[in-house]
Design a protein around this motif. Structure first.
Motif, PDB file in Angstrom:
ATOM      1  N   ARG A  56       5.218   5.199   2.266  1.00  0.00           N
ATOM      2  CA  ARG A  56       5.689   6.178   3.064  1.00  0.00           C
ATOM      3  C   ARG A  56       6.583   5.880   4.232  1.00  0.00           C
ATOM      4  O   ARG A  56       7.482   6.599   4.236  1.00  0.00           O
ATOM      5  CB  ARG A  56       4.233   6.853   3.446  1.00  0.00           C
ATOM      6  N   SER A  66       6.148   2.019  -9.551  1.00  0.00           N
ATOM      7  CA  SER A  66       4.892   1.259  -9.609  1.00  0.00           C
ATOM      8  C   SER A  66       5.212  -0.113 -10.164  1.00  0.00           C
ATOM      9  O   SER A  66       4.258  -1.045 -10.261  1.00  0.00           O
ATOM     10  CB  SER A  66       4.188   2.305 -10.577  1.00  0.00           C
ATOM     11  N   TYR A 115       3.863  11.827  -2.739  1.00  0.00           N
ATOM     12  CA  TYR A 115       3.930  10.488  -3.076  1.00  0.00           C
ATOM     13  C   TYR A 115       2.476   9.938  -3.257  1.00  0.00           C
ATOM     14  O   TYR A 115       1.498  10.108  -2.529  1.00  0.00           O
ATOM     15  CB  TYR A 115       4.702   9.803  -1.974  1.00  0.00           C
ATOM     16  N   ASP A 116       2.392   9.217  -4.182  1.00  0.00           N
ATOM     17  CA  ASP A 116       0.851   8.677  -4.912  1.00  0.00           C
ATOM     18  C   ASP A 116       1.153   7.337  -5.846  1.00  0.00           C
ATOM     19  O   ASP A 116       1.982   7.854  -6.669  1.00  0.00           O
ATOM     20  CB  ASP A 116       0.229   9.832  -5.344  1.00  0.00           C
ATOM     21  N   ASN A 117       0.538   6.314  -5.431  1.00  0.00           N
ATOM     22  CA  ASN A 117       0.651   5.353  -6.523  1.00  0.00           C
ATOM     23  C   ASN A 117       1.975   4.781  -6.622  1.00  0.00           C
ATOM     24  O   ASN A 117       2.531   4.572  -7.720  1.00  0.00           O
ATOM     25  CB  ASN A 117       0.053   5.531  -8.087  1.00  0.00           C
ATOM     26  N   THR A 173       0.706  -1.159  -0.078  1.00  0.00           N
ATOM     27  CA  THR A 173       0.108   0.020   0.245  1.00  0.00           C
ATOM     28  C   THR A 173       0.852   1.298  -0.036  1.00  0.00           C
ATOM     29  O   THR A 173       2.216   1.064   0.160  1.00  0.00           O
ATOM     30  CB  THR A 173      -0.903  -0.120   1.418  1.00  0.00           C
ATOM     31  N   THR A 174       0.205   2.407  -0.144  1.00  0.00           N
ATOM     32  CA  THR A 174       1.075   3.611  -0.180  1.00  0.00           C
ATOM     33  C   THR A 174       1.574   3.934   1.252  1.00  0.00           C
ATOM     34  O   THR A 174       2.483   4.513   1.232  1.00  0.00           O
ATOM     35  CB  THR A 174      -0.002   4.791  -0.528  1.00  0.00           C
TER      36      THR A 174
END
Length: 402
Positions: free
Chosen positions: A247, A358, A309-311, A242-243
């Motif tokens: 993180r 990704s 930060y994303d995906n 997961t994100t």
């Protein structure tokens, strides 16, 4: 426990068949997506009008038109306006195509030689409204007296008109983008199709499959595979990265860099969508005063470097707080600030390097090392940026003294 035979079958499917099954939606870069027109009705109408026009530079003459008409006949069984033999034997090359120039009709193909019209209403992610189908049909019948008119309602799944009366629906033949895709597939594999035109046809067909037909085909395929391998897929989904994992890895590296005095990092300065850090060099240059009892911008800092930060992707920016800036700090930062500031009182004015994990496994050592490298490279670029900023300010002061 998962049955070992099921697991083996699933792994064999991934190895031998999955790419073929999903090839329609995994074709890589597509020119229509690059241009941002993959789902725009007006753009699809233009491409279809180009293919239907025998006088256009695709060298297909009336080939696409004939295949289109044959699909209409095949799909609707009874089309009294035209016979299959007429479609096959007659030459429609003298026809004209009009795009929204005839009473806003999406596509109108007209052949005066045979007194024949093809009227297409193209609906991708909208439906008919304001009795528009009746308006179009009335216009055509009044403008082309004595013509044979075939009215086509084109949608992703061959759906019926929504706003039209039952009587009006009887005039409109239904066609889906699946039929259009089948026609394009035939043309692409036709040896007589020009190479450049074949490329355009393939790209357009890929776009149709990925962005229009996926609602139906992709869902059906996905459902079939899911229920076949449900236990395995549920286990994978329950344990997918997961994100928050991404993180946590970023925070781990930032804490390490902070301990090495490479940057100044404290997790309490951060939000759910940003990780923030500062540098001693820029703190000293700006004479930045920090209140460590507060969080985020309430610390009084005039700037932060922000990691978005994303995906499983990350980028580093310099964000400047207008609210917290002193007059001197404002002058020093004038070389990097822009005139357009966000409503939140800070301006994201400089973007440094980006990172994309990704397609990688976040739990692999190589990926973790890539993330460390990404932040080290950013720090190097940030150091160069700050030295350049300090140099410009020094030169500015000298010019002022002179």
């Amino acid at each position: 426990m998962i049955n070992e035979d099921k697991l083996a079958n699933f792994l064999l499917y991934l190895e031998n068949q999955s790419e073929k099954d999903f090839s329609k939606w995994l074709t890589g870069v597509n020119i229509f997506e690059i241009l941002g027109i993959e789902s725009a009705e007006i753009r699809h109408s233009r491409v279809l009008a180009w293919l239907l026009d025998p006088r256009e530079n695709h060298y297909l003459k009336d080939k696409f038109l004939k295949k289109f008409l044959l699909k209409v006949i095949q799909n609707n069984l009874v089309v009294p306006e035209i016979e299959t033999t007429e479609v096959l034997l007659k030459d429609f090359s003298k026809g004209e195509v009009f795009r929204e120039s005839k009473n806003n009709i999406d596509i109108l193909f007209s052949n005066s030689e045979y007194k024949f019209n093809l009227i297409i209403e193209n609906k991708i992610f909208t439906s008919d409204h304001d009795n528009q189908l009746t308006k179009y049909r009335t216009f055509v019948e009044n403008s082309y007296v004595g013509y044979r008119n075939i009215y086509i309602y084109l949608t992703p799944n061959g759906d019926s008109p929504v706003d039209a009366s039952i009587e009006e629906r009887n005039y409109w033949k239904l066609l889906s983008y699946k039929e259009v895709s089948d026609i394009l597939e035939e043309l692409f594999h036709d040896d007589s199709t020009d190479d450049k035109v074949a490329y355009i046809i393939k790209e357009y067909n890929d776009n149709i499959r990925r962005n229009i037909l996926n609602d139906l085909e992709l869902k059906e395929l996905s459902a079939e595979i899911y229920f076949k391998y449900k236990e395995i897929l549920d286990l994978i989904i329950d344990n997918r990265p997961t994100t928050s994992v991404f993180r946590e890895k970023l925070i781990e590296i930032l804490n390490s860099l902070s301990e090495q005095n490479r940057l100044i990092f404290n997790e309490k300065y951060c939000s759910k969508t940003f990780l923030r850090f500062r540098t001693k060099q820029l703190d000293d240059f700006l004479e930045n005063v920090i209140n460590d009892n507060n969080r985020e911008w309430l610390t009084g800092s005039s700037y932060f470097y922000e990691i978005t930060y994303d995906n499983f992707q990350a980028a580093v920016y310099l964000s400047i707080s207008l609210k917290n800036q002193t007059e001197v700090q404002s002058k020093k930062l004038a070389t990097v600030t822009h005139s357009s500031y966000s409503k939140y009182g800070f301006n994201t004015s400089n973007r440094f390097l980006s990172f994309d994990a990704s397609e990688e496994n976040l739990f692999l050592t190589e990926t973790f090392n890539s993330l460390i490298k990404f932040l080290h490279e950013n720090l190097q670029q940030i150091d160069e940026f700050e030295k350049d900023l300090i140099l410009k300010w020094t030169e500015y002061q000298k010019e002022g003294l002179e």
